[in-house]
Design a protein around this motif. Sequence first.
Motif, PDB file in Angstrom:
ATOM      1  N   PHE A  26      13.161  -4.515   7.795  1.00 24.02           N
ATOM      2  CA  PHE A  26      11.626  -4.176   7.257  1.00 24.02           C
ATOM      3  C   PHE A  26      10.776  -3.140   7.895  1.00 24.02           C
ATOM      4  N   ILE A  27      11.420  -2.398   8.996  1.00 24.58           N
ATOM      5  CA  ILE A  27      10.759  -1.477   9.696  1.00 24.58           C
ATOM      6  C   ILE A  27      10.070  -0.464   8.664  1.00 24.58           C
ATOM      7  N   PRO A  28      10.872  -0.012   7.737  1.00 23.08           N
ATOM      8  CA  PRO A  28       9.925   1.023   6.732  1.00 23.08           C
ATOM      9  C   PRO A  28       9.096   0.437   5.920  1.00 23.08           C
ATOM     10  N   SER A  29       8.909  -0.985   5.531  1.00 30.57           N
ATOM     11  CA  SER A  29       7.868  -1.809   4.958  1.00 30.57           C
ATOM     12  C   SER A  29       6.823  -1.714   5.824  1.00 30.57           C
ATOM     13  N   MET A  30       7.028  -2.020   7.062  1.00 25.27           N
ATOM     14  CA  MET A  30       5.608  -2.276   8.065  1.00 25.27           C
ATOM     15  C   MET A  30       5.114  -0.880   8.478  1.00 25.27           C
ATOM     16  N   ILE A  31       5.949   0.189   8.553  1.00 25.21           N
ATOM     17  CA  ILE A  31       5.303   1.547   8.829  1.00 25.21           C
ATOM     18  C   ILE A  31       4.471   1.706   7.307  1.00 25.21           C
ATOM     19  N   ALA A  32       5.077   1.525   6.401  1.00 23.05           N
ATOM     20  CA  ALA A  32       4.134   1.974   5.228  1.00 23.05           C
ATOM     21  C   ALA A  32       2.783   1.192   4.909  1.00 23.05           C
ATOM     22  N   LEU A  33       2.994  -0.082   5.386  1.00 20.61           N
ATOM     23  CA  LEU A  33       1.862  -1.074   5.372  1.00 20.61           C
ATOM     24  C   LEU A  33       0.664  -0.488   6.480  1.00 20.61           C
ATOM     25  N   ILE A  34       1.089  -0.121   7.652  1.00 14.61           N
ATOM     26  CA  ILE A  34       0.300   0.281   8.674  1.00 14.61           C
ATOM     27  C   ILE A  34      -0.194   2.037   8.191  1.00 14.61           C
ATOM     28  N   ARG A  35       0.847   2.810   7.775  1.00 11.79           N
ATOM     29  CA  ARG A  35       0.184   4.205   7.517  1.00 11.79           C
ATOM     30  C   ARG A  35      -0.519   4.495   6.688  1.00 11.79           C
ATOM     31  N   ILE A  36      -0.309   3.859   5.222  1.00  9.13           N
ATOM     32  CA  ILE A  36      -0.857   4.176   4.216  1.00  9.13           C
ATOM     33  C   ILE A  36      -1.497   2.807   3.445  1.00  9.13           C
ATOM     34  N   PRO A  37      -2.630   2.385   4.490  1.00  9.79           N
ATOM     35  CA  PRO A  37      -3.087   1.211   3.670  1.00  9.79           C
ATOM     36  C   PRO A  37      -3.890   1.314   2.209  1.00  9.79           C
ATOM     37  N   LEU A  38      -4.282   2.269   1.987  1.00 14.91           N
ATOM     38  CA  LEU A  38      -5.249   2.713   1.069  1.00 14.91           C
ATOM     39  C   LEU A  38      -4.557   2.711  -0.262  1.00 14.91           C
ATOM     40  N   ILE A  39      -3.275   3.293  -0.207  1.00 19.11           N
ATOM     41  CA  ILE A  39      -2.247   3.513  -1.380  1.00 19.11           C
ATOM     42  C   ILE A  39      -1.492   2.274  -1.613  1.00 19.11           C
ATOM     43  N   LYS A  40      -1.585   1.460  -2.133  1.00 22.07           N
ATOM     44  CA  LYS A  40      -1.118   0.053  -2.247  1.00 22.07           C
ATOM     45  C   LYS A  40       0.333   0.227  -3.004  1.00 22.07           C
ATOM     46  N   PHE A  41       0.074   1.287  -4.085  1.00 24.05           N
ATOM     47  CA  PHE A  41       1.196   1.661  -4.862  1.00 24.05           C
ATOM     48  C   PHE A  41       2.506   1.903  -4.157  1.00 24.05           C
ATOM     49  N   ARG A  42       2.065   3.004  -3.027  1.00 21.15           N
ATOM     50  CA  ARG A  42       3.256   3.488  -2.319  1.00 21.15           C
ATOM     51  C   ARG A  42       3.791   2.475  -1.188  1.00 21.15           C
ATOM     52  N   PHE A  43       3.030   1.268  -0.710  1.00 20.96           N
ATOM     53  CA  PHE A  43       3.556   0.340  -0.036  1.00 20.96           C
ATOM     54  C   PHE A  43       4.678  -0.635  -1.029  1.00 20.96           C
ATOM     55  N   ILE A  44       4.129  -0.898  -2.037  1.00 21.21           N
ATOM     56  CA  ILE A  44       4.786  -1.753  -3.003  1.00 21.21           C
ATOM     57  C   ILE A  44       6.348  -1.016  -3.227  1.00 21.21           C
ATOM     58  N   THR A  45       6.290   0.374  -3.473  1.00 17.19           N
ATOM     59  CA  THR A  45       7.295   0.956  -3.830  1.00 17.19           C
ATOM     60  C   THR A  45       8.119   1.159  -2.638  1.00 17.19           C
ATOM     61  N   VAL A  46       7.681   1.251  -1.431  1.00 11.90           N
ATOM     62  CA  VAL A  46       8.490   1.168  -0.364  1.00 11.90           C
ATOM     63  C   VAL A  46       9.167  -0.486   0.123  1.00 11.90           C
ATOM     64  N   LEU A  47       8.221  -1.120  -0.092  1.00  7.64           N
ATOM     65  CA  LEU A  47       8.771  -2.571  -0.070  1.00  7.64           C
ATOM     66  C   LEU A  47       9.893  -3.117  -1.032  1.00  7.64           C
ATOM     67  N   LEU A  48       9.697  -2.713  -2.354  1.00  5.10           N
ATOM     68  CA  LEU A  48      10.713  -2.893  -3.192  1.00  5.10           C
ATOM     69  C   LEU A  48      12.017  -2.145  -2.882  1.00  5.10           C
ATOM     70  N   ILE A  49      11.949  -0.986  -2.629  1.00  8.46           N
ATOM     71  CA  ILE A  49      13.256  -0.236  -2.290  1.00  8.46           C
ATOM     72  C   ILE A  49      13.835  -0.868  -0.980  1.00  8.46           C
ATOM     73  N   ASN A  50      13.028  -1.262   0.042  1.00 12.44           N
ATOM     74  CA  ASN A  50      13.590  -1.767   1.019  1.00 12.44           C
ATOM     75  C   ASN A  50      14.135  -3.138   0.873  1.00 12.44           C
ATOM     76  N   LEU A  51      13.478  -4.008   0.084  1.00 17.47           N
ATOM     77  CA  LEU A  51      14.052  -5.471  -0.415  1.00 17.47           C
ATOM     78  C   LEU A  51      15.313  -5.314  -1.187  1.00 17.47           C
ATOM     79  N   PHE A  52      15.319  -4.512  -2.031  1.00 13.08           N
ATOM     80  CA  PHE A  52      16.595  -4.431  -2.922  1.00 13.08           C
ATOM     81  C   PHE A  52      17.748  -3.733  -2.611  1.00 13.08           C
ATOM     82  N   PHE A  53      17.295  -2.438  -1.985  1.00 19.50           N
ATOM     83  CA  PHE A  53      18.404  -1.455  -1.767  1.00 19.50           C
ATOM     84  C   PHE A  53      18.463  -1.116  -0.106  1.00 19.50           C
ATOM     85  N   GLY A  54      17.737  -1.857   0.754  1.00 19.94           N
ATOM     86  CA  GLY A  54      17.663  -1.602   2.348  1.00 19.94           C
ATOM     87  C   GLY A  54      19.152  -2.080   2.896  1.00 19.94           C
TER      88      GLY A  54
END
Length: 73
Positions: A26-54
């Motif tokens: 889950f390192i990509p998801s943690m990076i997305a959460l820290i790096r782009i906190p204002l763009i929640k859609f980007r975090f959700i996208t990274v989290l879903l990609i990481n969860l299902f295809f990681g």
Amino acid sequence: MLLLLSTAATKTDGSLFFKIILFIYFIPSMIALIRIPLIKFRFITVLLINLFFGWSVYGWWIAFYKAVSSAKE
């Protein structure tokens, strides 16, 4: 008595290994959460990609790329 205590203290069940693997997964998801906190859609996208295809190396790298890429993409 010391021998019994030393062998009981060194027993591991592999949970540390599982926690380390989960952290790396889950390192990509943690990076997305820290790096782009204002763009929640980007975090959700990274989290879903990481969860299902990681689990595949390719999916993990895609999630990592989306997490570290600029916010204007």
